[in-house]
Design a protein around this motif. Sequence first.
Motif, PDB file in Angstrom:
ATOM      1  N   THR A 237       0.854  -1.202   0.000  1.00 35.96           N
ATOM      2  CA  THR A 237       0.000   0.000   0.000  1.00 35.96           C
ATOM      3  C   THR A 237       0.880   1.238   0.000  1.00 35.96           C
ATOM      4  N   PHE A 238       0.488   2.244  -0.788  1.00 34.94           N
ATOM      5  CA  PHE A 238       1.203   3.531  -0.794  1.00 34.94           C
ATOM      6  C   PHE A 238       0.223   4.617  -0.339  1.00 34.94           C
ATOM      7  N   ILE A 239       0.533   5.226   0.790  1.00 33.45           N
ATOM      8  CA  ILE A 239      -0.348   6.247   1.370  1.00 33.45           C
ATOM      9  C   ILE A 239       0.342   7.603   1.263  1.00 33.45           C
ATOM     10  N   ALA A 240      -0.258   8.501   0.514  1.00 40.84           N
ATOM     11  CA  ALA A 240       0.307   9.836   0.338  1.00 40.84           C
ATOM     12  C   ALA A 240       0.302  10.597   1.660  1.00 40.84           C
ATOM     13  N   SER A 241       1.173  11.576   1.756  1.00 43.66           N
ATOM     14  CA  SER A 241       1.283  12.350   2.988  1.00 43.66           C
ATOM     15  C   SER A 241      -0.030  13.064   3.297  1.00 43.66           C
ATOM     16  N   ALA A 242      -0.399  13.050   4.556  1.00 45.76           N
ATOM     17  CA  ALA A 242      -1.626  13.729   4.979  1.00 45.76           C
ATOM     18  C   ALA A 242      -1.397  15.229   5.151  1.00 45.76           C
ATOM     19  N   HIS A 243      -0.160  15.666   5.155  1.00 46.40           N
ATOM     20  CA  HIS A 243       0.165  17.084   5.357  1.00 46.40           C
ATOM     21  C   HIS A 243       1.141  17.552   4.281  1.00 46.40           C
ATOM     22  N   HIS A 244       0.992  18.803   3.894  1.00 45.44           N
ATOM     23  CA  HIS A 244       1.906  19.373   2.907  1.00 45.44           C
ATOM     24  C   HIS A 244       3.288  19.568   3.520  1.00 45.44           C
TER      25      HIS A 244
ATOM     26  N   ALA B 287       5.145  10.263   2.828  1.00 45.58           N
ATOM     27  CA  ALA B 287       4.240   9.192   2.403  1.00 45.58           C
ATOM     28  C   ALA B 287       4.674   7.898   3.096  1.00 45.58           C
ATOM     29  N   THR B 288       3.788   6.900   3.061  1.00 46.43           N
ATOM     30  CA  THR B 288       4.078   5.624   3.727  1.00 46.43           C
ATOM     31  C   THR B 288       3.917   4.466   2.758  1.00 46.43           C
ATOM     32  N   VAL B 289       4.924   3.603   2.722  1.00 48.38           N
ATOM     33  CA  VAL B 289       4.836   2.362   1.969  1.00 48.38           C
ATOM     34  C   VAL B 289       4.664   1.244   2.987  1.00 48.38           C
ATOM     35  N   LYS B 290       3.583   0.497   2.857  1.00 52.08           N
ATOM     36  CA  LYS B 290       3.252  -0.554   3.821  1.00 52.08           C
ATOM     37  C   LYS B 290       3.245  -1.908   3.121  1.00 52.08           C
ATOM     38  N   VAL B 291       4.061  -2.833   3.613  1.00 56.42           N
ATOM     39  CA  VAL B 291       4.132  -4.194   3.064  1.00 56.42           C
ATOM     40  C   VAL B 291       3.516  -5.153   4.072  1.00 56.42           C
ATOM     41  N   THR B 292       2.482  -5.877   3.662  1.00 58.21           N
ATOM     42  CA  THR B 292       1.775  -6.806   4.541  1.00 58.21           C
ATOM     43  C   THR B 292       1.972  -8.243   4.062  1.00 58.21           C
ATOM     44  N   ASN B 293       2.306  -9.109   4.986  1.00 57.99           N
ATOM     45  CA  ASN B 293       2.495 -10.528   4.668  1.00 57.99           C
ATOM     46  C   ASN B 293       1.124 -11.194   4.572  1.00 57.99           C
ATOM     47  N   THR B 294       0.778 -11.660   3.392  1.00 55.18           N
ATOM     48  CA  THR B 294      -0.527 -12.286   3.163  1.00 55.18           C
ATOM     49  C   THR B 294      -0.464 -13.811   3.178  1.00 55.18           C
ATOM     50  N   SER B 295       0.707 -14.373   3.476  1.00 50.40           N
ATOM     51  CA  SER B 295       0.863 -15.819   3.484  1.00 50.40           C
ATOM     52  C   SER B 295       0.740 -16.372   4.900  1.00 50.40           C
ATOM     53  N   LYS B 296       0.997 -17.685   5.049  1.00 50.26           N
ATOM     54  CA  LYS B 296       0.912 -18.340   6.354  1.00 50.26           C
ATOM     55  C   LYS B 296       2.292 -18.610   6.953  1.00 50.26           C
ATOM     56  N   ALA B 297       3.314 -18.018   6.346  1.00 54.69           N
ATOM     57  CA  ALA B 297       4.682 -18.216   6.844  1.00 54.69           C
ATOM     58  C   ALA B 297       5.414 -16.886   6.867  1.00 54.69           C
ATOM     59  N   THR B 298       6.350 -16.759   7.774  1.00 53.51           N
ATOM     60  CA  THR B 298       7.137 -15.534   7.890  1.00 53.51           C
ATOM     61  C   THR B 298       7.961 -15.324   6.620  1.00 53.51           C
ATOM     62  N   CYS B 299       8.025 -14.074   6.160  1.00 53.77           N
ATOM     63  CA  CYS B 299       8.882 -13.741   5.026  1.00 53.77           C
ATOM     64  C   CYS B 299       9.859 -12.648   5.459  1.00 53.77           C
ATOM     65  N   THR B 300      10.919 -12.483   4.694  1.00 57.01           N
ATOM     66  CA  THR B 300      11.983 -11.558   5.068  1.00 57.01           C
ATOM     67  C   THR B 300      12.245 -10.542   3.968  1.00 57.01           C
ATOM     68  N   LEU B 301      12.362  -9.268   4.392  1.00 61.30           N
ATOM     69  CA  LEU B 301      12.794  -8.199   3.501  1.00 61.30           C
ATOM     70  C   LEU B 301      14.261  -7.936   3.787  1.00 61.30           C
ATOM     71  N   VAL B 302      15.107  -8.087   2.806  1.00 59.98           N
ATOM     72  CA  VAL B 302      16.521  -7.760   2.980  1.00 59.98           C
ATOM     73  C   VAL B 302      17.078  -7.308   1.648  1.00 59.98           C
ATOM     74  N   GLY B 303      17.688  -6.125   1.630  1.00 58.78           N
ATOM     75  CA  GLY B 303      18.178  -5.555   0.389  1.00 58.78           C
ATOM     76  C   GLY B 303      17.426  -4.274   0.065  1.00 58.78           C
ATOM     77  N   ALA B 304      17.639  -3.773  -1.118  1.00 59.08           N
ATOM     78  CA  ALA B 304      17.065  -2.489  -1.515  1.00 59.08           C
ATOM     79  C   ALA B 304      15.729  -2.638  -2.228  1.00 59.08           C
ATOM     80  N   SER B 305      14.762  -1.837  -1.785  1.00 56.43           N
ATOM     81  CA  SER B 305      13.478  -1.722  -2.475  1.00 56.43           C
ATOM     82  C   SER B 305      13.516  -0.449  -3.312  1.00 56.43           C
ATOM     83  N   THR B 306      12.792  -0.448  -4.429  1.00 54.34           N
ATOM     84  CA  THR B 306      12.807   0.716  -5.312  1.00 54.34           C
ATOM     85  C   THR B 306      11.403   1.278  -5.521  1.00 54.34           C
TER      86      THR B 306
END
Length: 229
Positions: free
Chosen positions: A95-102, A111-130
């Motif tokens: 999800t990408f949520i734009a800033s609520a304030h100027h 702004a906020t980038v939110k990553v939600t795990n939709t599976s039944k097992a733990t996942c790992t973020l490691v490295g660069a996101s773009t």
Amino acid sequence: MRTHLRTASTAAALVLAALSLTACGGDTDKADKAGGTSSSASASASATASASASASASGSVSKAPAKGTSTKDTSTGGGTGGAASACTTKNTSVTFIASAHHAGEQEPAAATVKVTNTSKATCTLVGASTLVAKDDQGKAEPISADTSANGTDAVDIKPGASAQATVLYADLNFEGSASAREVCAIQASTVEIALPDDEGRTVKVTKADGSAGTFNVCGPDVKFDGFGK
């Protein structure tokens, strides 16, 4: 007198004959017993050898585990543990949520980038996101940012949980007139986000309440912070 001696001699001969027969009988019994024992032992050994050969041929011979040897099933999938899988398009939603304030002259919009795990097992973020943002009208060059500066640490996301990152940017044009301050070169209703070592995905820009939003970017300085819980 001769008759008496003859009778005594005959009796003695009969006694000796009887003793001889008894001795012979005893030897015969011992031989029979010895033979029987030997035969039984031979039969038993033969039966054991036959059973062992039969079992070996059929593959049914089982050996008790040696001391210290585990009998636990270690086949693939039989245990638990191991490294968590990577967070990708297959097991997460973004999800990408734009800033609520100027933004202000001293403080950027966030702004906020939110990553939600939709599976039944733990996942790992490691490295660069773009992050790539393109103007909806195509009137400006796309802008991009990534988390390589501080987003390489591993972040584990449990099933149903989320990790968030902040995107800092300017959504006002401080050099223009008052009426044009909110007119930015990039006005994007969607952005493209790629998690580490994953393909990019198109994500709609929303407001905090979930309604449609716009990612207005008035300058090239966009900072994509690393993810944290």
